[in-house]
Motif scaffolding. Structure first.
Motif, PDB file in Angstrom:
ATOM      1  N   HIS A  34      24.333   0.112  24.187  1.00 39.27           N
ATOM      2  CA  HIS A  34      25.231   1.235  24.725  1.00 39.27           C
ATOM      3  C   HIS A  34      26.369   1.237  23.645  1.00 39.27           C
ATOM      4  N   GLY A  35      26.593   0.302  22.744  1.00 43.50           N
ATOM      5  CA  GLY A  35      27.782   0.215  21.737  1.00 43.50           C
ATOM      6  C   GLY A  35      28.501  -1.149  22.014  1.00 43.50           C
ATOM      7  N   VAL A  36      29.643  -1.201  21.588  1.00 43.09           N
ATOM      8  CA  VAL A  36      30.506  -2.282  21.418  1.00 43.09           C
ATOM      9  C   VAL A  36      31.945  -2.332  22.089  1.00 43.09           C
ATOM     10  N   LEU A  37      32.057  -3.256  22.813  1.00 43.63           N
ATOM     11  CA  LEU A  37      33.254  -3.515  23.821  1.00 43.63           C
ATOM     12  C   LEU A  37      34.151  -4.678  23.194  1.00 43.63           C
ATOM     13  N   ARG A  38      35.295  -4.489  22.645  1.00 48.37           N
ATOM     14  CA  ARG A  38      36.233  -5.340  22.176  1.00 48.37           C
ATOM     15  C   ARG A  38      36.905  -6.089  23.237  1.00 48.37           C
ATOM     16  N   HIS A  39      37.000  -7.678  23.105  1.00 43.71           N
ATOM     17  CA  HIS A  39      37.618  -8.293  24.124  1.00 43.71           C
ATOM     18  C   HIS A  39      39.050  -8.105  24.077  1.00 43.71           C
ATOM     19  N   ARG A  40      39.766  -7.644  22.945  1.00 42.97           N
ATOM     20  CA  ARG A  40      41.106  -7.465  23.034  1.00 42.97           C
ATOM     21  C   ARG A  40      41.443  -6.251  23.883  1.00 42.97           C
ATOM     22  N   ASP A  41      40.647  -5.386  24.072  1.00 43.52           N
ATOM     23  CA  ASP A  41      40.850  -4.104  24.961  1.00 43.52           C
ATOM     24  C   ASP A  41      41.005  -4.850  26.454  1.00 43.52           C
ATOM     25  N   LEU A  42      40.615  -5.985  26.601  1.00 39.13           N
ATOM     26  CA  LEU A  42      40.808  -6.372  28.033  1.00 39.13           C
ATOM     27  C   LEU A  42      41.824  -7.288  28.415  1.00 39.13           C
ATOM     28  N   ILE A  43      41.964  -8.094  27.272  1.00 39.35           N
ATOM     29  CA  ILE A  43      43.038  -9.021  27.339  1.00 39.35           C
ATOM     30  C   ILE A  43      44.699  -8.495  27.652  1.00 39.35           C
ATOM     31  N   GLY A  44      45.151  -8.973  28.776  1.00 35.74           N
ATOM     32  CA  GLY A  44      46.288  -8.024  29.194  1.00 35.74           C
ATOM     33  C   GLY A  44      46.158  -7.475  30.342  1.00 35.74           C
ATOM     34  N   LEU A  45      45.024  -6.784  30.772  1.00 36.50           N
ATOM     35  CA  LEU A  45      44.779  -6.039  31.758  1.00 36.50           C
ATOM     36  C   LEU A  45      44.527  -6.683  33.003  1.00 36.50           C
ATOM     37  N   PRO A  46      44.671  -6.194  34.281  1.00 38.15           N
ATOM     38  CA  PRO A  46      44.649  -6.680  35.469  1.00 38.15           C
ATOM     39  C   PRO A  46      43.101  -6.904  36.119  1.00 38.15           C
ATOM     40  N   ASP A  47      43.007  -7.863  36.560  1.00 42.22           N
ATOM     41  CA  ASP A  47      41.494  -8.063  37.315  1.00 42.22           C
ATOM     42  C   ASP A  47      41.143  -6.464  38.093  1.00 42.22           C
ATOM     43  N   GLY A  48      39.796  -6.476  37.724  1.00 40.44           N
ATOM     44  CA  GLY A  48      39.520  -5.279  38.387  1.00 40.44           C
ATOM     45  C   GLY A  48      39.559  -3.800  37.577  1.00 40.44           C
ATOM     46  N   SER A  49      39.798  -4.122  36.313  1.00 41.35           N
ATOM     47  CA  SER A  49      40.081  -3.062  35.421  1.00 41.35           C
ATOM     48  C   SER A  49      38.787  -2.375  34.819  1.00 41.35           C
ATOM     49  N   VAL A  50      38.733  -1.228  34.547  1.00 38.57           N
ATOM     50  CA  VAL A  50      37.599  -0.460  33.972  1.00 38.57           C
ATOM     51  C   VAL A  50      38.047   0.080  32.353  1.00 38.57           C
ATOM     52  N   VAL A  51      37.292  -0.408  31.474  1.00 40.77           N
ATOM     53  CA  VAL A  51      37.349  -0.146  30.102  1.00 40.77           C
ATOM     54  C   VAL A  51      36.326   0.552  29.512  1.00 40.77           C
ATOM     55  N   ALA A  52      36.227   1.381  28.346  1.00 39.61           N
ATOM     56  CA  ALA A  52      35.189   1.995  27.985  1.00 39.61           C
ATOM     57  C   ALA A  52      35.229   1.328  26.547  1.00 39.61           C
ATOM     58  N   ASN A  53      33.639   1.261  26.123  1.00 38.13           N
ATOM     59  CA  ASN A  53      33.350   0.823  24.663  1.00 38.13           C
ATOM     60  C   ASN A  53      33.365   1.757  23.581  1.00 38.13           C
ATOM     61  N   SER A  54      32.820   1.486  22.627  1.00 38.95           N
ATOM     62  CA  SER A  54      32.829   2.486  21.418  1.00 38.95           C
ATOM     63  C   SER A  54      32.077   3.653  21.679  1.00 38.95           C
ATOM     64  N   SER A  55      31.018   3.819  22.650  1.00 40.47           N
ATOM     65  CA  SER A  55      30.422   4.815  22.873  1.00 40.47           C
ATOM     66  C   SER A  55      30.967   5.598  24.133  1.00 40.47           C
ATOM     67  N   GLU A  56      32.044   5.096  24.693  1.00 39.47           N
ATOM     68  CA  GLU A  56      32.668   5.507  25.902  1.00 39.47           C
ATOM     69  C   GLU A  56      31.939   5.416  27.054  1.00 39.47           C
ATOM     70  N   HIS A  57      30.877   4.369  27.096  1.00 37.43           N
ATOM     71  CA  HIS A  57      30.440   3.880  28.264  1.00 37.43           C
ATOM     72  C   HIS A  57      31.117   2.899  29.168  1.00 37.43           C
ATOM     73  N   GLU A  58      31.549   2.996  30.219  1.00 39.39           N
ATOM     74  CA  GLU A  58      32.691   2.498  30.958  1.00 39.39           C
ATOM     75  C   GLU A  58      32.251   0.909  31.796  1.00 39.39           C
TER      76      GLU A  58
END
Length: 339
Positions: free
Chosen positions: A43-67
């Motif tokens: 489904h694409g690539v999710l970078r760990h740095r996009d998660l670091i600093g976010l609170p528990d229970g966050s939603v992030v999108a990867n390179s293909s906009e999959h959440e």
């Protein structure tokens, strides 16, 4: 392990944290966060740095906009996804073990064998910061996997835990004085081989719990415990869990369930010299001979082995995850010191 790191991590995600990602179609991925880490899927690539600093229970999108939903794994989630050297005790059985063996804060508990450390996690939580868990494991490679998994989950090795590599029958009298142990949990092929040492270590009224996979093992350990005359009459059970699909008016049992994984057998240590009142039973085929005993041997009940190559890989995975958890713990303690 310090008092601060004895608690499960909270707050924003940090490098080294163990994170469970739920992606498209509900598929789970468990990763250890790294500054330059990436999760690659079709489904694409999710970078760990996009998660670091976010609170528990966050939603992030990867390179293909999959959440992806990001959560720190609960104990049951961690146990099911951690590296395994040996088969784990399932969460449904671990919960029953804590209740049926009456594991309480401050208790001195002996566990054998440690396997991959799944049950150790539940026992360590139950004994609390002033209790003690001594885990015995015959195989050093299994013990290393368990140590890595426990350190990963707690962010370091708890001060209340000690792992002894060796045979319980020989090592228990050395490690624990007679009558000093409150609870003993045995997860092994032939628990009856250790029962005399267990009886000596247990305090009067203490509980022994055996976790066995087959009916033949259950039968033999029950008869052995009765034959010693040192325990109350054993009590046996198994636990089955069936999930339910609940969506609007569509309410029905799931098509799959976690059925038999093992039997739990418990008994309590009698006071020295005490004789339990006889239990009246109907006549039954309670006697057995050499042919029956042959069916109770570890070889007959089936001892599944993991290859050395596979075990080394899982030990490396557990050690790597533990290093990440220690990094996150050190970062958390530094933040608390500077506040």
């Amino acid at each position: 392990m310090t008092e601060a790191s004895a608690q499960r991590p909270s707050g924003p995600f940090r490098e080294g944290d163990r994170v469970q990602l739920t992606g498209p179609k509900g598929r789970l991925h468990t990763v250890t966060l790294k500054e330059d880490g990436e999760l690659h899927t079709h489904h694409g690539v999710l970078r760990h740095r996009d998660l670091i600093g976010l609170p528990d229970g966050s939603v992030v999108a990867n390179s293909s906009e999959h959440e992806y939903l990001a959560l720190r794994p609960l104990l049951k989630d961690f146990a099911m996804s951690m590296p395994r050297g040996a088969a784990i005790v399932y969460p449904k059985d671990a919960a029953q073990i804590v209740m049926q063996a009456d594991i309480f804060p401050g208790a001195t508990v002996v566990e054998a064998g440690v396997g991959s450390g799944a049950l150790s996690l539940s026992l360590l939580r139950a004994v609390g910061p002033v209790g003690k868990l001594v885990s015995f494991e015959r195989r050093e490679d299994f013990a290393e996997v368990a140590k890595g998994n426990v350190a990963t989950f707690f962010g370091g090795t708890p001060d209340t835990w000690r792992v002894v590599v060796g045979d319980l029958t020989e090592a228990l009298p050395v490690e624990q004085p007679s009558g000093s142990v409150d609870r003993v949990v045995l997860d092994m092929l032939a628990p009856w081989e250790c029962m005399d040492a267990v009886a000596d270590a247990l305090t009067p009224g203490g509980v022994v719990l055996c976790y066995v996979a087959t009916a033949t093992q259950l039968s033999r350990v029950a008869e052995y415990i009765r034959g010693t005359g040192l325990f109350t009459d054993p009590d046996a059970s198994e636990t089955m869990v069936r999930g339910w699909h609940v969506e609007g008016l569509a309410v029905r049992p799931d098509h799959r369930m976690v059925a038999h994984t093992g039997f739990l057998l418990t008994a309590r240590r009698l006071a020295p010299g005490a004789v339990a009142p006889s239990v009246k039973r109907r006549a039954s085929k309670s006697s057995y001979g050499d042919a029956d005993v042959e069916q109770w041997t570890p070889g007959a009940v089936g001892d599944r082995e993991i290859t050395d190559k596979n075990l080394r890989k899982r030990a490396r995975e557990a050690a790597k995850a533990a290093d990440g958890a220690r990094l996150a713990t050190a970062s958390r303690e530094t933040e608390q010191t500077t506040e």
